[in-house]
Design a protein around this motif. Structure first.
Motif, mmCIF file in Angstrom:
data_model
loop_
_atom_site.group_PDB
_atom_site.id
_atom_site.type_symbol
_atom_site.label_atom_id
_atom_site.label_comp_id
_atom_site.label_asym_id
_atom_site.label_seq_id
_atom_site.Cartn_x
_atom_site.Cartn_y
_atom_site.Cartn_z
ATOM 1 N N GLU A 122 5.650 2.247 16.683
ATOM 2 C CA GLU A 122 5.280 3.288 15.722
ATOM 3 C C GLU A 122 6.090 3.139 14.431
ATOM 4 O OE1 GLU A 122 2.760 5.434 15.919
ATOM 5 O OE2 GLU A 122 2.275 4.344 17.764
ATOM 6 N N MET A 123 7.364 2.770 14.548
ATOM 7 C CA MET A 123 8.187 2.541 13.353
ATOM 8 C C MET A 123 7.656 1.351 12.554
ATOM 9 S SD MET A 123 12.061 3.064 14.811
ATOM 10 C CE MET A 123 12.490 4.458 15.843
ATOM 11 N N ILE A 124 7.232 0.293 13.274
ATOM 12 C CA ILE A 124 6.672 -0.878 12.600
ATOM 13 C C ILE A 124 5.401 -0.488 11.858
ATOM 14 C CG2 ILE A 124 5.615 -3.144 12.953
ATOM 15 C CD1 ILE A 124 7.430 -3.480 15.402
ATOM 16 N N LYS A 125 4.533 0.271 12.489
ATOM 17 C CA LYS A 125 3.267 0.674 11.871
ATOM 18 C C LYS A 125 3.520 1.500 10.609
ATOM 19 C CE LYS A 125 0.409 2.402 14.947
ATOM 20 N NZ LYS A 125 -0.040 3.067 16.197
ATOM 21 N N LYS A 126 4.484 2.406 10.659
ATOM 22 C CA LYS A 126 4.813 3.200 9.467
ATOM 23 C C LYS A 126 5.331 2.299 8.351
ATOM 24 C CE LYS A 126 7.520 7.131 7.825
ATOM 25 N NZ LYS A 126 7.889 6.448 6.570
ATOM 26 N N PHE A 127 6.182 1.347 8.700
ATOM 27 C CA PHE A 127 6.731 0.417 7.710
ATOM 28 C C PHE A 127 5.616 -0.389 7.045
ATOM 29 C CE2 PHE A 127 8.297 -3.995 7.059
ATOM 30 C CZ PHE A 127 9.175 -3.749 6.009
ATOM 31 N N VAL A 128 4.680 -0.897 7.843
ATOM 32 C CA VAL A 128 3.583 -1.691 7.299
ATOM 33 C C VAL A 128 2.677 -0.825 6.426
ATOM 34 C CG1 VAL A 128 1.560 -3.071 7.893
ATOM 35 C CG2 VAL A 128 3.677 -3.357 9.185
ATOM 36 N N ARG A 134 2.121 0.410 -1.402
ATOM 37 C CA ARG A 134 2.791 0.015 -2.645
ATOM 38 C C ARG A 134 2.030 -1.045 -3.421
ATOM 39 N NH1 ARG A 134 8.253 1.714 -2.459
ATOM 40 N NH2 ARG A 134 8.330 1.023 -4.613
ATOM 41 N N PHE A 135 0.931 -1.554 -2.868
ATOM 42 C CA PHE A 135 0.153 -2.586 -3.536
ATOM 43 C C PHE A 135 -1.158 -2.023 -4.070
ATOM 44 C CE2 PHE A 135 2.962 -5.122 -0.958
ATOM 45 C CZ PHE A 135 3.179 -6.267 -1.715
ATOM 46 N N THR A 136 -1.657 -2.675 -5.086
ATOM 47 C CA THR A 136 -3.023 -2.414 -5.515
ATOM 48 C C THR A 136 -3.924 -3.319 -4.688
ATOM 49 O OG1 THR A 136 -2.393 -1.817 -7.757
ATOM 50 C CG2 THR A 136 -4.652 -2.544 -7.417
ATOM 51 N N ILE A 137 -4.681 -2.706 -3.792
ATOM 52 C CA ILE A 137 -5.553 -3.453 -2.888
ATOM 53 C C ILE A 137 -6.956 -3.505 -3.489
ATOM 54 C CG2 ILE A 137 -6.457 -3.594 -0.544
ATOM 55 C CD1 ILE A 137 -3.428 -3.797 -0.691
ATOM 56 N N GLY A 138 -7.538 -4.672 -3.519
ATOM 57 C CA GLY A 138 -8.881 -4.792 -4.056
ATOM 58 C C GLY A 138 -9.389 -6.219 -3.953
ATOM 59 N N LYS A 279 12.064 -2.497 2.454
ATOM 60 C CA LYS A 279 10.869 -2.397 1.611
ATOM 61 C C LYS A 279 11.109 -2.950 0.201
ATOM 62 C CE LYS A 279 9.999 1.947 2.626
ATOM 63 N NZ LYS A 279 9.381 3.277 2.648
ATOM 64 N N SER A 280 12.177 -2.499 -0.420
ATOM 65 C CA SER A 280 12.448 -2.973 -1.783
ATOM 66 C C SER A 280 12.728 -4.464 -1.798
ATOM 67 C CB SER A 280 13.637 -2.205 -2.373
ATOM 68 O OG SER A 280 13.324 -0.839 -2.538
ATOM 69 N N GLU A 281 13.444 -4.955 -0.783
ATOM 70 C CA GLU A 281 13.770 -6.382 -0.716
ATOM 71 C C GLU A 281 12.503 -7.225 -0.577
ATOM 72 O OE1 GLU A 281 16.221 -9.487 2.204
ATOM 73 O OE2 GLU A 281 16.594 -7.325 2.321
#
Length: 346
Positions: A122-128, A134-138, A279-281
């Motif tokens: 569940e922690m991995i899923k939240k991280f992903v 944070r990305f523009t998906i398209g 995340k920032s890294e």
């Protein structure tokens, strides 16, 4: 005839010969004798063959509630920490978009083996999910694919619809069983990336807590890694979650560094609770130019805002309120394509 005379018994004669042996008599009745002593212990037999993996056991009972933790940081301390990390302020929120200038095919390869456990998954899923946000998906920018694995490998094709991707991540289920990392990398290489755009950068992020199951994984790890690096030219990042005190920590680190594409592509933490610190890294590695310019632009905006606020405070004229945040973080609609059904390999 004269009267019977008186005499004395003569001496005993010699014994006569033995007679013929008579027939055997019936078996008599009696009590069993005492139990004898144990004999000497014989040598041990050879060990049996290794059995098949058993089914996972039932979930254990909930543990006892832990002790109360230390108080968290105050708002002032958190603001100071944010400024020290990125040179920004609390006005930067998680939903800010990092739009990469180049096309990217981004695939998350997620370990869902027994050692990971449901809570850590569940922690991995939240991280992903947080990274995807944070990305523009398209269709003209970043597309995202998923590979979930244990002994079973499930793959989901690249998609350009952010909400559909987030929903799919949330629906990922715990698989348990072994760790077939080599099979998962091979599946990502030849299936998830098979429809990658020719002019798009190919990036994979492997999240795992240990070594692949070399004894049972049908794919050799070095072969899978070579195909990913050289044949398909995938830029591989690895997030390894294991303790530095683990008895095999050196072997684990060496194997995960083999998977990673090079220096700066291996990221180590000791607990899944620390994933948010990466995340920032990772963003700075995946989109270095855009990430750096965003921090720089935000710093300039804050500086300009501070100067404007300082000058307006000396004026008696009341300025009308304006809002720019409603447009600065706006994400324009994108054309989406249907997501094919997820593929899976037993």
């Amino acid at each position: 005839m004269g009267p019977e005379g008186l005499g004395f018994q003569g001496p005993m004669g010699e014994p006569g010969p033995w007679g013929v042996t008579g027939p055997e008599g019936p078996t008599g009745e009696g009590w069993p004798g005492a139990k004898g002593d144990f004999g000497a212990r014989g040598p041990g037999g050879p060990g049996g063959l290794k059995g098949e993996l058993g089914h996972p056991g039932r979930d254990g009972a909930p543990g006892m509630q832990g002790s109360k933790g230390d108080p968290g940081l105050t708002r002032e301390a958190m603001d100071k920490l944010i400024k020290e990390i990125c040179g920004c302020s609390e006005n930067i929120v998680e939903e800010n978009i990092v739009e990469c200038s180049e096309k990217m095919e981004l695939v998350f390869i997620i370990d869902s083996s027994e050692s990971v456990g449901t809570d850590s998954l569940e922690m991995i899923k939240k991280f992903v999910r947080d990274l995807v946000k944070r990305f523009t998906i398209g269709p003209t920018t970043t597309r995202v694919g998923l590979v979930l694995y244990s002994q079973e490998v499930k793959a989901f094709d690249l998609d350009a619809d952010k909400q559909r991707i987030i929903d799919r991540i949330a629906a990922l289920e715990f698989l348990a069983e072994g760790t077939f990392t080599a099979s998962a990398i091979s599946m990502a290489t030849w299936q998830t990336f098979r429809d990658a755009r020719d002019d798009a950068r190919k990036v994979a992020i492997v999240l795992t807590d240990g070594m692949t199951d070399h004894d049972h994984d049908p794919i050799k790890l070095d072969v899978a890694v070579q195909q990913a690096h050289l044949d398909v030219e995938i830029d591989m990042h690895v997030v390894g979650v294991f303790s530095a005190s683990h008895p095999n920590n050196i072997d684990i680190e060496n194997e995960l560094k083999l998977i990673a594409s090079g220096d700066g592509h291996f990221h180590h933490i000791e607990d899944y609770g620390l994933l948010s610190e990466l995340k920032s890294e990772l963003l700075s590695k995946l989109c270095p130019d855009e990430y750096s310019s965003r921090i720089r632009r935000h710093g300039e905006t804050q500086s300009s805002s501070s100067s404007s606020s300082s000058s307006s405070s000396t004026s008696n004229e009341v300025q009308p309120e304006t809002s720019s945040s409603s447009t600065s973080n706006q994400v324009l609609p994108v054309v989406v394509t249907p997501l094919p059904e997820g593929k899976q390999m037993a």
